[in-house]
Write a protein that holds these residues in place. Sequence first.
Motif, mmCIF file in Angstrom:
data_model
loop_
_atom_site.group_PDB
_atom_site.id
_atom_site.type_symbol
_atom_site.label_atom_id
_atom_site.label_comp_id
_atom_site.label_asym_id
_atom_site.label_seq_id
_atom_site.Cartn_x
_atom_site.Cartn_y
_atom_site.Cartn_z
ATOM 1 N N UNK A 77 0.832 -1.205 0.000
ATOM 2 C CA UNK A 77 0.000 0.000 0.000
ATOM 3 C C UNK A 77 0.867 1.256 0.000
ATOM 4 N N UNK A 78 1.951 1.231 0.771
ATOM 5 C CA UNK A 78 2.880 2.362 0.752
ATOM 6 C C UNK A 78 3.523 2.534 -0.607
ATOM 7 N N UNK A 109 1.348 -3.562 14.804
ATOM 8 C CA UNK A 109 0.537 -2.388 14.450
ATOM 9 C C UNK A 109 1.392 -1.143 14.276
ATOM 10 N N UNK A 110 2.401 -0.987 15.138
ATOM 11 C CA UNK A 110 3.282 0.180 15.022
ATOM 12 C C UNK A 110 4.079 0.098 13.725
ATOM 13 N N UNK A 111 4.589 -1.089 13.396
ATOM 14 C CA UNK A 111 5.368 -1.250 12.166
ATOM 15 C C UNK A 111 4.507 -0.969 10.934
ATOM 16 N N UNK A 112 3.279 -1.487 10.937
ATOM 17 C CA UNK A 112 2.383 -1.234 9.796
ATOM 18 C C UNK A 112 2.075 0.252 9.668
ATOM 19 N N UNK A 140 3.084 3.168 6.454
ATOM 20 C CA UNK A 140 2.231 4.149 5.781
ATOM 21 C C UNK A 140 2.653 5.583 6.078
ATOM 22 N N UNK A 141 3.205 5.822 7.261
ATOM 23 C CA UNK A 141 3.624 7.180 7.629
ATOM 24 C C UNK A 141 4.728 7.671 6.680
#
Length: 400
Positions: A76-77, A122-125, A129-130
Motif C-alpha cells: 500500500x505504501x 501495528x506500530x510497524x504497519x 504508511x507514515x
Amino acid sequence: MESHDHFAYLLPFIFFVFGCTFLFLERWGSAPSRYWGVGYIVAALGFASPLILAGLPVPVQAIVANTFFLAAFFSLGHAILTRFGRPLLTAGRLIFCAAAFLCISYMVLVEHDLRGELAVSDIACSILLIIPLWQVRRHIRRPIDRLLGALVGLVIADNLVRVSALLILTSSGTYASLDDFFASEYAFFMQMSASIIGFLLALTVLGTVMLDVVWQHRHAAEHDPLTDLLNRRGFERAIPDFSKESSPSGAVLVCDIDHFKLVNDRFGHAAGDMVIVGLAGALRDGLPSDALVARFGGEEFVAFLPGVTLAETGKLCNAIRLAFATRDWRESGVTQQITASFGVSATARGDHSMHDAIGRADACLYAAKSAGRNQVVMEGQQAAHAPTQLRVVSAANLRA
C-alpha cells in the motif's frame, strides 16, 4: 459470537474483491493499481489467517498473519509513492520490514508475548504508511488526493489507537488474557472500525484509479504523442470560447521549421522527429507557463499567450528563434543548422473565434517564409529599421 464469525468471513472476501478489481484496472494503464491490488489481497489473507490456518499452533498463526500484514502495508505504501511519482525507497522499507518481522518472531517464539507482538506489528504497519504519506505530503493537491491522504492518515490513527487500547486494557502477554480481550465487544468494535476505514479507503482508491485512467485517456486524446504538447483537438478544447467572452486579450503565434522536408530527406525521419521535439522544447521553455502550445501537425506549431501583448510575444519568439537556430544537432545525426520562422498576431475586437487571429498569424508566417525564412513577422508592425539580429519584419511591408 455468531455475528463475529460472519464478520470474520465477510471482511477477507470484501478485501479480496477490491484487490482483484485493482489488479484488473492495471490493464487500463494505472501503474499504482498493481500495488493497491496486491496490498488488499494480501491483507485479505492476513484477516483470513485464523480461518485458513486454524489447525496450526497459535504462534505460527501469529507470525504468518503478521507477515501478510507487513507485506500488505508495504505494498500500500508502494502504491502511494507510485501514485504521486515519488522515490520508492524500496531497499530502506524492505530492511524495515525485515527488522519488524524479526522483532515479531522474537516476541512470539522467544518471549511468548503475543501482546507485545501485536503492538509491534501495528506500530510497524503504521510506520510503513507514515513514511510514504510524509514523502507525498507536498504533492497532494486535488480534492480526491486530499481525501486519499486523509483516509490513509485515518488508517494510521486507527492503528495507533488500537495499540494504545491493547496496551492499556491488557496487562500481560498470556494468551488467555488476550483471548478475553479479543472476545470483548470493545475489541469487536475496534475491528469493525478498522474494517470500515479500510473499506472507505478502498472506495477512495477506486475513485482515484478511475479518475487517473480517465485523465490518462483524455491526455492521450488531446496531446501529441511525440512532443506531449496539445494536439489540434486539445488546443480547441483549451482556448477561450469567444461566444462566452468577447475577444480575450492575448497573442497568437504560428511557427514551423524551415526546409523541414529536406531535413527528413537528408537525415531521415528519426532525425526529423528529434528536430520537431527540439522546437517543441524550445517553445515550452521560452513561452509563459500559462501559454497554450500545440503541434497542429508535421512541423507546424501554434500557441496562444493569454494577456501577452503583440510586442512581448515578438520578443519571446525572437529569443526562441535564436536559441533554435544556434542549437547543435550533431547528437541527433543532423550536421547542418536548422532554423524556424514565426508569424505573430493579436486577438482583436470583432474576432469570431481564435481562428481569426490564427489566420492572421499564419499570413505573417507566410510572409516570413517569403522574405527568406528564419524570421519573426508581426502583424501590422513597421520593422524596416529593426536591428539585424532581431530580424523582425512587418507583414504590412511585405504585402506592399
